[in-house]
Design a protein around this motif. Structure first.
Motif, short mmCIF file in Angstrom:
data_model
loop_
_atom_site.label_atom_id
_atom_site.label_comp_id
_atom_site.label_asym_id
_atom_site.label_seq_id
_atom_site.Cartn_x
_atom_site.Cartn_y
_atom_site.Cartn_z
N GLN A 180 8.19 7.31 8.78
CA GLN A 180 9.49 7.61 8.17
C GLN A 180 9.57 7.04 6.73
O GLN A 180 10.13 7.66 5.83
CB GLN A 180 10.65 7.00 8.99
CG GLN A 180 10.96 7.75 10.26
CD GLN A 180 10.01 7.31 11.39
OE1 GLN A 180 8.95 6.70 11.18
NE2 GLN A 180 10.39 7.65 12.63
N GLN A 181 8.99 5.84 6.56
CA GLN A 181 9.00 5.19 5.23
C GLN A 181 8.34 6.12 4.21
O GLN A 181 8.88 6.40 3.14
CB GLN A 181 8.25 3.86 5.29
CG GLN A 181 8.22 3.09 3.97
CD GLN A 181 7.22 1.93 3.97
OE1 GLN A 181 6.49 1.72 4.95
NE2 GLN A 181 7.20 1.18 2.89
N LEU A 182 7.16 6.64 4.59
CA LEU A 182 6.42 7.51 3.68
C LEU A 182 7.12 8.86 3.53
O LEU A 182 7.19 9.42 2.44
CB LEU A 182 4.99 7.70 4.23
CG LEU A 182 3.92 8.06 3.24
CD1 LEU A 182 3.92 7.16 2.02
CD2 LEU A 182 2.56 7.97 3.93
N LYS B 27 0.84 -1.22 0.00
CA LYS B 27 0.00 0.00 0.00
C LYS B 27 0.87 1.26 0.00
O LYS B 27 0.69 2.16 -0.83
CB LYS B 27 -0.93 0.02 1.24
CG LYS B 27 -1.92 -1.12 1.28
CD LYS B 27 -2.79 -1.08 2.51
CE LYS B 27 -2.04 -1.35 3.81
NZ LYS B 27 -1.35 -2.66 3.87
N THR B 28 1.83 1.33 0.94
CA THR B 28 2.63 2.55 1.08
C THR B 28 3.48 2.78 -0.18
O THR B 28 3.53 3.90 -0.69
CB THR B 28 3.54 2.43 2.34
OG1 THR B 28 2.70 2.14 3.47
CG2 THR B 28 4.29 3.72 2.60
N THR B 29 4.07 1.71 -0.68
CA THR B 29 4.88 1.83 -1.91
C THR B 29 4.02 2.31 -3.08
O THR B 29 4.42 3.17 -3.87
CB THR B 29 5.52 0.45 -2.25
OG1 THR B 29 6.05 -0.12 -1.06
CG2 THR B 29 6.59 0.57 -3.29
N ILE C 138 -4.62 8.65 0.79
CA ILE C 138 -4.61 8.24 2.20
C ILE C 138 -4.01 6.84 2.31
O ILE C 138 -4.52 5.89 1.69
CB ILE C 138 -6.04 8.25 2.80
CG1 ILE C 138 -6.63 9.67 2.73
CG2 ILE C 138 -6.02 7.75 4.25
CD1 ILE C 138 -8.03 9.79 3.32
N ASP C 139 -2.91 6.75 3.09
CA ASP C 139 -2.29 5.44 3.34
C ASP C 139 -2.84 4.91 4.66
O ASP C 139 -2.97 5.67 5.63
CB ASP C 139 -0.76 5.63 3.43
CG ASP C 139 -0.02 4.29 3.49
OD1 ASP C 139 -0.64 3.26 3.15
OD2 ASP C 139 1.17 4.29 3.88
N THR C 140 -3.20 3.66 4.68
CA THR C 140 -3.76 3.10 5.92
C THR C 140 -2.84 1.99 6.43
O THR C 140 -2.05 1.42 5.65
CB THR C 140 -5.16 2.49 5.66
OG1 THR C 140 -5.03 1.41 4.73
CG2 THR C 140 -6.13 3.52 5.12
N LEU D 99 -2.55 7.09 8.03
CA LEU D 99 -3.23 6.73 9.27
C LEU D 99 -2.37 5.75 10.07
O LEU D 99 -2.75 5.33 11.16
CB LEU D 99 -4.59 6.05 8.96
CG LEU D 99 -5.53 6.77 7.99
CD1 LEU D 99 -6.88 6.03 7.95
CD2 LEU D 99 -5.76 8.21 8.41
N ASP D 100 -1.22 5.40 9.51
CA ASP D 100 -0.38 4.38 10.14
C ASP D 100 0.65 5.05 11.04
O ASP D 100 1.80 5.28 10.66
CB ASP D 100 0.33 3.56 9.06
CG ASP D 100 0.97 2.30 9.61
OD1 ASP D 100 0.91 2.09 10.85
OD2 ASP D 100 1.52 1.52 8.81
N SER D 101 0.19 5.37 12.27
CA SER D 101 1.09 6.11 13.16
C SER D 101 1.75 5.18 14.18
O SER D 101 2.72 5.54 14.82
CB SER D 101 0.33 7.20 13.90
OG SER D 101 -0.76 6.62 14.59
N TYR D 102 1.24 3.98 14.34
CA TYR D 102 1.78 3.15 15.43
C TYR D 102 2.82 2.14 14.98
O TYR D 102 3.62 1.68 15.79
CB TYR D 102 0.65 2.47 16.22
CG TYR D 102 -0.19 1.49 15.44
CD1 TYR D 102 0.16 0.16 15.36
CD2 TYR D 102 -1.35 1.92 14.80
CE1 TYR D 102 -0.61 -0.73 14.66
CE2 TYR D 102 -2.12 1.04 14.09
CZ TYR D 102 -1.76 -0.29 14.01
OH TYR D 102 -2.53 -1.17 13.30
N ARG D 103 2.86 1.77 13.66
CA ARG D 103 3.89 0.80 13.26
C ARG D 103 5.24 1.53 13.16
O ARG D 103 5.35 2.58 12.53
CB ARG D 103 3.56 0.16 11.92
CG ARG D 103 4.48 -0.99 11.55
CD ARG D 103 3.97 -1.74 10.34
NE ARG D 103 3.88 -0.89 9.16
CZ ARG D 103 4.92 -0.63 8.37
NH1 ARG D 103 6.11 -1.14 8.62
NH2 ARG D 103 4.75 0.14 7.32
N THR D 104 6.25 0.96 13.85
CA THR D 104 7.57 1.59 13.89
C THR D 104 8.09 1.82 12.48
O THR D 104 8.08 0.92 11.64
CB THR D 104 8.58 0.65 14.63
OG1 THR D 104 7.90 0.04 15.72
CG2 THR D 104 9.79 1.42 15.11
MG LIG Z 1 2.37 0.64 4.74
#
Ligand SMILES: [Mg+2]
Ligand SMILES: Nc1nc2c(ncn2[C@@H]2O[C@H](COP(=O)(O)OP(=O)(O)OP(=O)(O)O)[C@@H](O)[C@H]2O)c(=O)[nH]1
Length: 373
Positions: A225-227, A193-195, A262-264, A216-221
């Motif tokens: 930063q990836q985005l 998704k993010t890619t 929107i990335d989830t 919306l992905d604030s909790y995965r370490t």
């Molecule tokens: Mg992702």
């Protein structure tokens, strides 16, 4: 039959005598030249003619035989007439060949060899047999010369495009400049998704759209930063929304753009609590389209489960990723048909921004025919 011999000077004389004396009952059977009696010192040649005279019984027999023969000839004549009529009408029928769509093949013998080769390629690419058959039927027309369904065009590729266009729906996500559109990508974890968001953001920015990203992905370490690493390269705004309210605020802040992606966070399709939470985030976002993102390396049953579970969010198309990693791209067709959803984008690799294309019949046909390149 009685036999009579007469001596005459010529054959004509023999015919005349025979006719006048015996009528139709007599026939000349043979002739021969004989020496006639001497008159003084001279001898003359004569024609001895043998005549056969039928008695009345014989005649009756002959006559009835002849009658039978004639009626037999009449029968043959009328049969011949019927045959000629049938041949004529068959020729007329053949002038107008049956329309292509009337032919419904019931078994494989109805297809030409090259059509069967295309079917084999589709099945080897993972297309379900019944779906491959349906696509094949629509890639073919009835060839009257071979009496079978044959590919409509010279090559597999063109014919397949025709078959795909009748069976697979494409979702053209139409973004407009100066009108805000929002596209959210949802799906299981790790499908890309993010890619894909990074690829899309670049693709539309390079076409002149003003684009931004909310995650919306604030909790995965490392997720933000990836985005961030992609977005800062593309020089576009990035927001992080950790609550539904914050999401609506972020949308407000970026509302002057043309497109917000929107990335989830990846959600297991079996985690209904997390799915409800995601639904809650997205339900009041205006002008929102939601695309389910699935990896083509995943088991097709899992793809279909995802489509079913995520459908409660209101998904309007499927993005298929990792087509560079699968030997069975046929799952794209199977999933779209079984989930009754159109395909919007296809991704072919890890490289941002290149490895993405808007789905169309040409690239689908390519993937199915060429396999991994
Ligand atoms: Mg992702
Ligand atoms: N081969 C290949 N790899 C891809 C493709 N798209 C993404 N990836 C890789 O898949 C992995 C996961 O990609 P992400 O974009 O982080 O996946 P995600 O769905 O955002 O993952 P979560 O946020 O954890 O749910 C990364 O290593 C990507 O480089 C693709 O089209 N082909």
């Amino acid at each position: 039959m009685k036999i009579k011999k007469i001596l005459v000077d010529s054959l004509q004389e023999a015919i005349d005598i025979t006719k006048s004396t015996y009528g139709d009952k007599a026939t000349i059977m043979s002739t021969k030249i004989v020496k006639a009696k001497k008159w003084l010192f001279f001898s003359t040649n004569k024609l001895e003619v043998t005549i056969g005279i039928a008695d009345s019984e014989d005649f009756q027999k002959e006559f009835s035989k002849e009658k039978e023969l004639y009626s037999e000839i009449e029968n043959i004549k009328s049969t011949l007439k019927d045959v000629v009529e049938v041949v004529k009408s068959t020729k007329q029928e053949q002038k107008t060949p049956p329309p292509i769509t009337q032919v419904q093949p019931q078994n494989n013998e109805d297809f030409s060899l090259r059509a069967m080769n295309l079917a084999t390629k589709l099945i080897n690419a993972g297309v379900d047999q019944d779906i491959a058959r349906k696509i094949l039927e629509d890639s073919c027309g009835f060839d009257i010369t071979i009496g079978r369904l044959d590919l409509k065009y010279e090559d597999d590729y063109q014919s397949l495009i025709e078959g795909l266009s009748k069976n697979i729906s494409l979702k053209a996500i139409n973004f407009s400049k100066n009108i805000l559109s929002i596209l959210a990508l949802v799906g299981p974890t790790g499908v890309g998704k993010t890619t894909t968001i990074a690829k899309l953001a670049y693709m539309y920015k390079s076409q002149g759209f003003r684009t931004g990203v909310i995650t919306l992905d604030s909790y995965r370490t490392g997720a933000v930063q990836q985005l961030q690493s992609y977005v800062s390269l593309l020089e576009m705004p990035l927001r992080v929304a950790d609550t539904p309210t914050r999401l609506r605020e972020c949308v407000g802040e970026l509302s002057s753009l043309d497109i917000i992606f929107i990335d989830t966070a990846g959600r297991s399709q079996y985690d209904s609590v997390r799915l409800k939470e995601l639904k809650h985030y997205l339900e009041n976002v205006p002008s929102l389209e939601i695309a389910l993102t699935v990896s083509t390396t995943t088991d097709e049953r899992i793809i279909l489960d995802s489509a079913r579970r995520f459908s409660e969010l209101g998904i309007s198309s499927i993005i298929f990723t990792k087509l560079d990693e699968t030997l069975y791209p046929g799952c794209v067709l199977n999933a779209c048909i079984k989930a009754n959803l159109p395909v919007s984008f296809l991704t072919f690799g890890q490289k941002v921004p290149n490895d993405i294309e808007l789905a169309n019949y040409e690239n689908l046909a390519n993937i199915l025919l060429r396999g991994l390149s």
